[in-house]
Design a protein around this motif. Structure first.
Motif, short mmCIF file in Angstrom:
data_model
loop_
_atom_site.label_atom_id
_atom_site.label_comp_id
_atom_site.label_asym_id
_atom_site.label_seq_id
_atom_site.Cartn_x
_atom_site.Cartn_y
_atom_site.Cartn_z
N ASN A 118 68.20 -31.48 11.46
CA ASN A 118 67.45 -32.92 11.62
C ASN A 118 65.59 -32.71 11.44
O ASN A 118 65.52 -33.38 11.09
CB ASN A 118 67.91 -33.20 13.25
N THR A 119 65.43 -31.20 12.30
CA THR A 119 64.06 -31.21 12.27
C THR A 119 63.83 -30.99 10.83
O THR A 119 61.83 -30.99 10.27
CB THR A 119 63.21 -29.67 12.54
N GLN A 120 64.65 -30.54 9.97
CA GLN A 120 63.71 -30.27 8.21
C GLN A 120 63.94 -31.79 7.81
O GLN A 120 62.86 -31.91 6.96
CB GLN A 120 64.95 -29.49 7.93
N LEU A 121 64.73 -32.37 8.32
CA LEU A 121 64.98 -33.75 7.59
C LEU A 121 63.88 -34.21 8.44
O LEU A 121 62.67 -35.25 7.08
CB LEU A 121 66.32 -34.43 7.89
N GLN A 122 62.57 -34.86 9.55
CA GLN A 122 62.05 -35.05 9.68
C GLN A 122 60.96 -34.83 9.62
O GLN A 122 59.98 -36.09 8.79
CB GLN A 122 61.82 -34.55 10.68
N LYS A 123 60.78 -33.03 8.75
CA LYS A 123 59.10 -32.47 7.44
C LYS A 123 59.43 -33.01 6.83
O LYS A 123 58.24 -33.54 6.11
CB LYS A 123 59.46 -31.39 8.08
N LEU A 124 60.90 -33.50 6.14
CA LEU A 124 60.87 -33.61 4.51
C LEU A 124 59.93 -34.75 4.69
O LEU A 124 58.95 -35.30 3.47
CB LEU A 124 62.44 -33.73 4.38
N ASP A 125 60.32 -36.19 5.67
CA ASP A 125 59.91 -37.59 6.31
C ASP A 125 58.53 -37.65 5.88
O ASP A 125 57.61 -38.54 4.78
CB ASP A 125 60.78 -38.13 7.34
N GLN A 126 57.81 -36.51 6.66
CA GLN A 126 56.23 -36.62 6.90
C GLN A 126 55.71 -35.37 5.94
O GLN A 126 54.96 -35.75 5.38
CB GLN A 126 55.90 -36.07 7.60
N PRO A 153 75.99 -32.75 3.12
CA PRO A 153 75.63 -33.74 2.48
C PRO A 153 74.93 -34.39 3.70
O PRO A 153 75.64 -35.17 4.42
CB PRO A 153 76.86 -34.26 1.57
N ILE A 154 73.82 -35.01 2.91
CA ILE A 154 73.28 -35.84 3.96
C ILE A 154 73.56 -37.25 3.35
O ILE A 154 73.15 -37.46 1.76
CB ILE A 154 71.29 -35.51 3.95
N ASN A 155 73.06 -38.49 3.98
CA ASN A 155 72.94 -39.45 2.87
C ASN A 155 71.89 -40.34 3.91
O ASN A 155 71.28 -41.56 4.79
CB ASN A 155 73.86 -40.41 3.78
N ARG A 156 70.85 -39.96 3.11
CA ARG A 156 69.59 -41.28 2.40
C ARG A 156 69.13 -41.42 1.53
O ARG A 156 69.18 -40.42 0.83
CB ARG A 156 68.94 -40.19 3.44
N SER A 157 68.55 -42.74 1.11
CA SER A 157 68.38 -43.46 0.21
C SER A 157 66.73 -42.42 -0.21
O SER A 157 65.58 -42.40 1.09
CB SER A 157 67.43 -44.30 0.28
N ARG A 183 63.17 -34.92 -1.22
CA ARG A 183 62.73 -36.62 -1.54
C ARG A 183 62.16 -36.25 -3.03
O ARG A 183 61.90 -35.40 -3.76
CB ARG A 183 61.38 -36.62 -0.98
N SER A 184 62.96 -37.32 -3.95
CA SER A 184 62.72 -37.32 -4.94
C SER A 184 61.42 -38.29 -5.79
O SER A 184 61.71 -38.63 -6.39
CB SER A 184 64.03 -38.13 -5.66
N ASP A 185 60.32 -38.73 -5.28
CA ASP A 185 59.25 -39.34 -5.14
C ASP A 185 57.94 -38.56 -5.71
O ASP A 185 57.72 -38.62 -6.41
CB ASP A 185 59.29 -40.76 -4.09
N VAL A 186 57.67 -37.06 -5.05
CA VAL A 186 56.89 -37.03 -4.59
C VAL A 186 57.16 -35.40 -6.35
O VAL A 186 58.38 -35.41 -5.51
CB VAL A 186 55.70 -36.09 -3.74
N MET A 187 56.33 -35.63 -6.57
CA MET A 187 57.58 -34.55 -7.90
C MET A 187 56.49 -33.17 -8.26
O MET A 187 55.96 -33.36 -9.52
CB MET A 187 58.25 -34.93 -9.34
#
Lengths: 298, 298
Positions: free
Chosen positions: A132-140, A151-155, A275-279
């Motif tokens: 969960n912490t990793q997913l938060q940090k990916l968001d940030q 498997p996670i399920n996030r757009s 994240r698929s946006d920033v590459m």
DNA sequence: AATAATTGATGCTAAAAGGGTATCATGAAA
DNA sequence: TTTCATGATACCCTTTTAGCATCAATTATT
């Protein structure tokens, strides 16, 4: 300073040749153009760079100083361009990578090392965090990649399996089941369970509890630890049994017996997510690496 | 690399503003020109420096790397230009300066220090040499200035008096003339003389011998030394007397007595000399300094 | 939902920068 | 003196760069 890199390159040629015609030849331009360019440069600087007698060209003290500086400038430019291209292609860069207990005790270290060997210019910064912490940090945007459970399920995210491990039951040597090679899930329905803290091991539980329920029981957890080592310690001391994954075999603790399940086919998936946006370039390289690397089954 | 400093300046503006219109304003150009310049730069590098969504501009990892490099480049350019101008004006530079025994024991140290205070960026490299050697080195371009004995007469050279000293007679305490304050030249016509080696003190002799001849004698030199200190030592030990200049009073040796001449008006001139053709900035400054500085009479 | 406003990109034209050829002026060499 | 080599100048053409008007796309506003 209204001159450009062109003037600098021209000047270097003249300073090295001390001869306008030869310098012009070397530059692939005509001599008058070169003469004018140098004159312009001198006018811009307000400094005579050369002393031209009709038969020879000599560089002045100020010209020599300028020359030395020009060399460092063109070097600097070449270096900057080179570096920029390398960063663009990902050969240089920083990847901030999260990993779970499960991931790090499995194939992750080997994978990171393999990538590091391929791309020595990329700095890998590992961060130990639960899913969960990793997913938060990916968001940030604090992490570039997560190595998480399930498997996670996030757009806006992509993922890729990196590890798939069978569940195993860990008991202490004196336990009645310790003599067995393998067991069925229902056989431990009445046991006392040791496990990870419910907050941090949430993702693991989301796998484990459905499995237990399918076999018709809810595990009775009598003790919690904060990491795998802690859990194994408690089991070894006879507090109870636990369910973990196959890779506990990599860290053998005396006094423990590991039993396979006969009736559990589902595996614990560890996924790389990003994240698929920033590459960035390095990120692209790492994604390519993850996708090319065949999934190693434990 | 076909881009110029112009592209780099434009890029820096965009990278700092992250906004094409504002960046264009800051640069004093129209926005389309800026857009095209950046596009061109990206094409040249083969690297996307910015990610433009229609509503915002973000810099890429490679762009950030390029930006950092660009800052160092423009700094470097500014620095080089600044340095070149300073060298041109002589505020920075190296002056290789020759000096004689006589010069260094007189006003030269003070003059060099005064110049150094005015122009702290100029490095002064003193070289101890006799007059002839200095003139040779000036010819070869190994020295920029010489501080030599006597006016010289060479084409392509300029000179300027820096010191003018009275001749004095130095005798040992036990000498019959030691009780006197001043003497006439003819009174020492019969003495034994100690002096510098004929090769190195050639220029001094060209002053001294005519003086003696005018008083009707040729000095009988019984002992030679290689420098002033050596000469004074031999005089103190009673080997003979010598003729030197007034500034020996600056280096008092026990056992010696210094006598003025009543009948010698000619002084020993120390001149600064330099080639008039090659004129670096520092050289011009030093010439100006020498000419402005009033001649200090000892 | 429709409209206005803002942003970077594009097309066209004008200006400026830069380059090429022929030629000049000058000083060294023959 | 003549010849030769050098950098500078004059003139003209090409390329680069800038400016203006406009477009397409997205966001903010009503």
């Amino acid at each position: 300073m209204k001159f450009g890199l062109r003037h600098i390159r021209y000047f270097i040629a003249v300073a090295e040749e001390l001869h306008f015609r030869r310098a012009a030849e070397r530059l692939g331009i005509a001599q008058p153009a070169l003469s004018r360019a140098i004159r312009y440069l001198e006018k811009e600087l307000g400094v005579d760079l050369f002393v031209r007698s009709n038969r020879s060209v000599a560089i002045t003290a100020a010209g020599q100083t300028f020359f030395d500086g020009c060399l460092t400038i063109v070097n600097s430019v070449a270096h900057v361009v080179e570096n920029t291209r390398r960063v663009n292609q990902g050969q240089i860069g920083v990847l901030r990578i999260g990993y779970t207990d499960t991931a790090i005790s499995g194939v992750l270290p080997g994978q990171l090392k393999a990538f590091q060997d391929q791309q020595p210019g990329v700095v890998l910064q590992p961060h130990h965090d639960v899913t969960n912490t990793q997913l938060q940090k990916l968001d940030q945007g604090v992490l570039d990649f997560g190595f998480v459970t399930g498997p996670i399920n996030r757009s806006g995210y992509e993922q890729c399996p990196v590890q798939s491990e069978r569940f195993v039951c860990v008991v202490y040597e004196a336990h009645p089941l310790a003599a067995r090679k393998s067991i069925r899930m229902e056989e431990i329905s009445g046991e006392d369970f040791v496990h990870g803290s419910s907050k941090d091991w949430q993702q693991f539980y989301s796998y484990l509890f459905p499995l237990c329920r399918r076999s018709g029981f809810e595990p009775r957890i009598v003790q919690e630890a904060y990491n795998t080592a802690g859990i194994l310690g408690l089991v070894a001391s006879g507090m109870g049994v636990t369910i973990l994954t196959d890779n506990v075999r990599n860290s053998i603790v005396p006094g423990l017996v590991i039993l396979d399940f006969e009736d559990v086919d589902e595996n614990l998936q560890t996924m790389a997510v990003w994240r698929s946006d920033v590459m960035s370039g390095s990120k692209k390289l790492f994604v390519g690496f993850l996708r090319d690397d065949p999934l190693e089954l434990s």
